[in-house]
Design an enzyme around this catalytic site. Structure first.
Site: not given
Length: 1008
Positions: A456, A528
């Site tokens: 991220e 994820e």
């Protein structure tokens, strides 16, 4: 202040550290290596233990020189100073805990000063290397009052050559650690922010021309019949010969050779995989040193968009794992790590993503040994930049003004901010340095099959450089980076060095759409998915089906392994989450999102995931029982025994066991004869147990199970309402309809259309009105839809009757009520046409039709709520259990007859929420009440009200209700994983706008 401001200089990443290199601990030549531990090496001097410590609120408070520091306390090393009473815990997910002003950090930057002495038998022609395996966030090192060097990257090793700084005899080491540095902008991981020396500290005695680094490159031929090893070495000065010895997994010597360039091949190797991690041992000896490395042979490739491991397509059944403990913080021992791996193996997890930094340096060695696929991730996450303010529109509150919200422009501005460090030239070397540290340290670990650039942090030129370097340095492994999906408005992404298309929390429909497009040629990885926050993972089976529906899907990694919740300072017996430590900003309980609790007690989420990922699946087809082997490399006959039993109406009839010859990914028919249909409820239970113990699991460990319903009928006695016997006494007033029959009395509130009182011989059978119920204590997964529910008034409904009629029938008294569920300031939520049939001896049948306006959101649940006297709720039920289960989370449970009471049925979550429900139930029997229905129903029985669980922030704040509360549900909406994931699937929502329900109640003497 005696330290230089390296901590705000992105170009001063390391001062006087050795180059990043492979992790290893040398031992003395000839020392036994079979069960070698690093501490056993004569070249290893541990500096772990209690150090002198002084805490400052800012480096500006430091004196002018190190010798002026007045130490006031002792602190254990390794540890985090927040776990030792200094500073405070701080949890934040995305937001930086300091102003965004790179490379600068706050002037009030807490720092800890560490000091200890050590004795050293210093020898001539030796080098002494001081190792810090993990320090958050940066460190300045002094030996004998002389500055040695500086380093950062919290979760990677900083090594200093201190040969010229140490002396024979007593020495002093002095370390300054800062809470924040410029590197903290790249360490914005979703976790509690902790500081200090949290991993091992030690000194290695090395040769004068010591082996500084080596890269063991292994390869397999495409047919797996030939193995190759090539060792690239780097000495401090000149390359030299090394004595090599290679042993096979049984300990047999295969090859012995002295050379400066070790390169061999041999036939018929034993291959490594997560199911059978066969490891060879390579011993490298020179001078007085012997270096022992375990290695495996495996082949990783992508072919036609499919991930192949040793030629087989595999699926990651993975989790994301932090180094985390509620007592020790970031400091994790081998014992703690093995406990994690044992639990993972026990619950059918085969892969780990080291989120979002390299775990302890020996962790990957454990994964080599015990069999786990690893994604090794660099210590990089900078998503806090995405929270920077962007230009917003100014909407009007008036309906007659048309607003322009510019959603797409704002979204792109946020993406551009996310990519800040991915494109900022002054941070390019820092990102590359963290990539080097990750790859170089763990490059010799067999279990590491994919490198991840970080998490991220957007995408741009800096990450493109990182990916290109990894590919050039280690072409034998694959490269992953999810944030490459983000496109900066002023840059065109180069994805040529990335091997996967990766997303987080994509819905199964997104996988279907990706593979429907023939232009998509890369494997799809969910790095994820299925966010495990609270009562969650309701979509695990849907993801499993999607993964196996598409050959190009390589599976995914559940977020995440464990809850992050240290013990509270003010309540040391309780866990705390964001905000419980007085910190700001924080993200509440978003850190409580694991498959296990902070102290490693499995949640029901993990039990669901375990059985979804079971190695075998069975089904019925044309009167036969079929099984499929979902293992990738192991024949079922080598690993498990199938224990099976038949049950008739919940009673076990017969049981046996068998073993089956079934190759990986193949299907076989079981030699099991099914019973004949005699009108009863029949099912077949199949338990898959380990035939032999493994390194982590005991013999007979349950790997998973299937339950096949053979005949659905039966199990419930016929419900025949007797013709009324005895006399019904009826009192009909303006507000109440009271009906008495024998020992039973019923009072209907005519304003509400519900029973306000039911008694047996004047003893209450219900303590509050028997009302209709649509609310549930919001799950963490309801955090978004909850707003719509509350806006519609679902949390504050009450019943309002419009018409009540009653008539006498042969079966008893039939009460017909037209009513609605209302909430203040809102329109009707449900219109209900309800028939109550009261029969003899406590019989009651409730039949209803419910109509919901189409514009309203789907319902959390619909049913009846019984407030029952304490002590009157012992009993049993026929349904799925014994664990809690829901329409989309029932694979952990089996249909059966289970004992029931409110206390044991309650499932504890740190943040209270809906729990303890049982899907697919046929009947409930309690002291004074028997419930059944022709259509399976859901229920939960709890000692807490949904209102109490809705309003309390922690489980230890809950106050028990004076009554036990039975929620009997026509249906309960599913669980999903929407706390950080897709919306609940339509098939799991109670979204019907018109439905009918019928339930049978039998009231009885509570003393029976």
């Amino acid at each position: 202040m005696f330290i230089h401001r390296y901590f705000e200089d992105p170009q001063a990443l390391h001062i006087n550290t050795t180059p990043h290199h492979a992790y290893f601990i040398p031992q003395k030549c000839g020392q036994k290596w079979e069960n070698f531990e690093p501490e056993q090496s004569i070249f290893y001097l541990s500096l772990n233990g209690y150090w002198d410590f002084r805490y400052y609120l800012s480096p500006q408070e430091l004196p002018e020189s190190p010798n002026e520091v007045n130490f006031e306390a002792k602190i254990p090393v390794p540890s985090n100073w927040q776990t030792q009473g200094y500073d405070r815990h701080h949890y934040t997910n995305i937001n930086y805990p300091f102003p965004f002003d790179p490379p600068y950090v706050p002037q009030n930057n807490p720092c800890g000063i560490y000091r200890r002495t050590f004795e050293l038998n210093k020898k001539e022609n030796k080098h002494y290397l001081l190792n810090f395996e993990g320090v958050d966030s940066c460190l300045y090192v002094y030996i004998n009052q002389t500055f040695v060097g500086y380093g950062q990257i919290s979760h990677s090793t900083n090594e200093f050559d201190i040969t010229d700084f140490v002396q024979a005899g007593n020495n002093e080491i002095f370390v300054v650690v800062l809470k924040w540095c410029d590197g903290s902008y790249l360490e914005d991981q979703d976790k509690f922010r902790m500081s200090g020396i949290f991993r091992d500290v030690y000194i290695l005695e090395r040769e004068a021309n010591y082996l500084q680094d080596f890269f063991i490159r292994t390869d397999l031929s495409p047919d797996l019949n030939n193995a190759q090893i090539k060792v690239e070495t780097k000495f401090l000065e000149n390359n030299q010969n090394i004595d090599y010895a290679l042993y096979d997994p049984s300990g047999k010597l295969l090859i012995q050779q002295q050379t400066d360039k070790f390169e061999i091949s041999f036939d018929n190797p034993e291959t490594w995989n997560a199911e059978n991690p066969r490891l060879y041992t390579l011993i490298m000896s020179y001078g007085q040193e012997q270096i022992v490395q375990r290695l495996g042979f495996r082949r990783i490739q992508i072919e036609n968009g499919i991930l192949l491991f040793n030629g087989q397509p595999i699926k990651f059944r993975g989790v994301n794992r932090h180094d985390s403990d509620p007592v020790t913080g970031y400091h994790i021992s081998r014992t703690q790590a093995v406990r994690d791996l044992q639990l993972m193996k026990a619950h059918n997890i085969n892969a780990i993503r080291t989120a979002h930094y390299p775990n302890a340096p020996w962790f990957s060695e454990l994964c080599d040994r015990y069999g786990f696929y690893l994604i090794g991730e660099s210590d990089i996450e900078s998503h806090g930049s995405s929270m920077l303010a962007v230009r917003q529109t100014e909407p009007s509150i008036f309906l007659n003004v048309k607003n322009s919200y510019e959603h797409e422009r704002i979204r792109q501005d946020n993406i551009d901010n996310l990519c800040y460090f991915a494109r900022d030239p002054q941070f390019k070397e820092a990102l590359l340095d963290r990539t080097y540290a990750n790859v170089e340290r763990d490059k010799n670990r067999t279990s590491v099959i994919i490198w991840s650039l970080g998490n991220e942090s957007g995408y741009g030129e800096n990450f493109e450089a990182c990916a290109a370097w990894v590919k050039s340095r280690d072409p034998g492994r694959l490269v992953h980076y999810e944030s490459s999906i983000y496109q900066h408005s002023a840059h065109r992404n180069d994805l040529s060095n990335l091997d996967f298309y990766s997303e987080m929390y994509a819905a199964t429909e997104d996988l279907d759409a990706y593979f429907a497009n023939p232009a998509n040629l890369k494997p799809f990885m969910l790095c994820e998915y299925s966010h495990a926050m609270g009562n969650s993972n309701g979509d695990a089976e849907d993801y499993f089906q999607a993964f196996h529906r598409h050959p190009g899907s390589c599976g995914g990694f559940v977020w995440e392994w464990c809850d992050h919740a240290p013990y509270r300072d003010d309540k040391p017996e309780h866990f705390g989450y964001g905000g419980d430590f007085g910190e700001s900003p924080h993200d509440g309980n978003f850190c409580v999102d694991g498959l296990v609790s902070p102290d490693r007690i499995p949640h029901t989420n993990l039990l669901e995931l375990k059985n979804v990922n079971r190695p075998v699946r069975a089904w019925l087809e044309q009167g036969k029982v079929y099984i499929k082997n979902y293992l990738d490399f192991t024949n079922l006959k080598e690993i498990l025994t199938i224990r099976y039993s038949f049950s008739e109406n919940g009673k076990v009839i017969n049981q046996s066991e068998l073993q089956i010859d079934c190759a990986p990914h193949q299907i076989q028919v079981l030699d099991i004869v099914l019973p004949a249909d005699n009108g009863n409820l029949w099912w077949l239970n199949l338990d898959y147990v380990l035939t032999q113990a493994t390194d982590l699991l005991s013999k007979n460990h349950l790997l998973g199970f299937d339950q096949l319903i053979i005949f659905e009928r039966g199990a419930l006695p016929a419900r025949i309402f007797k013709n009324k016997t005895g006399h019904f006494k009826i009192q009909d007033t303006a507000q109440t309809l009271k009906i008495c029959q024998g020992d039973f009395s019923y009072e209907l509130d005519k304003n509400k259309g519900i029973f306000s009182r039911i008694t047996y011989r004047e003893q209450n059978l219900i303590e509050q009105p028997l009302d209709f119920n649509i609310w549930r204590a919001p799950l963490d997964n309801d955090r978004l839809i909850r707003q719509s529910w509350q806006q519609a008034g679902y949390d504050k409904t009450y019943s309002r009757a419009y018409q009540i009629n009653w008539i006498e029938k042969n079966e008893g008294i039939l009460i017909q009520a037209n009513l609605a569920l209302l909430a203040v300031s809102q329109g009707r939520i449900l219109n209900l046409a309800v028939d109550y049939l009261l029969g003899a001896d406590g019989q009651m049948k409730i039949s209803l039709r419910a109509i919901r306006p189409e514009h309203l959101p789907y319902l959390p649940r619909f049913g009846l709520r019984f407030f029952l006297p304490k002590g009157q709720t012992q009993g049993q039920y026929l349904g799925y259990g014994p664990q809690e289960n829901y329409v989309d989370k029932h694979h952990l449970a089996k249909l059966g007859i289970y004992p029931l009471n409110a206390t044991d049925n309650y499932v504890d979550y740190l943040k209270p929420q809906e729990n303890g429900s049982h899907y697919g139930s046929r009947y409930i029997t309690l002291n004074s009440l028997h419930v059944s229905a022709d259509q399976p129903f859901s229920f939960n029985l709890l000692p807490y009200s949904q209102e109490e669980m809705t309003t309390k922030a922690h489980n230890y704040e809950l106050k028990e209700s004076p009554w036990d509360i039975l929620c009997l549900d026509y249906k309960m909406s599913g669980i999903g994983s929407n706390s950080c994931g897709p919306n609940l699937k339509e098939q799991y929502r109670l979204s019907e706008t018109d439905f009918n329900w019928e339930v049978f109640l039998q009231w009885s003497n509570p003393a029976r």
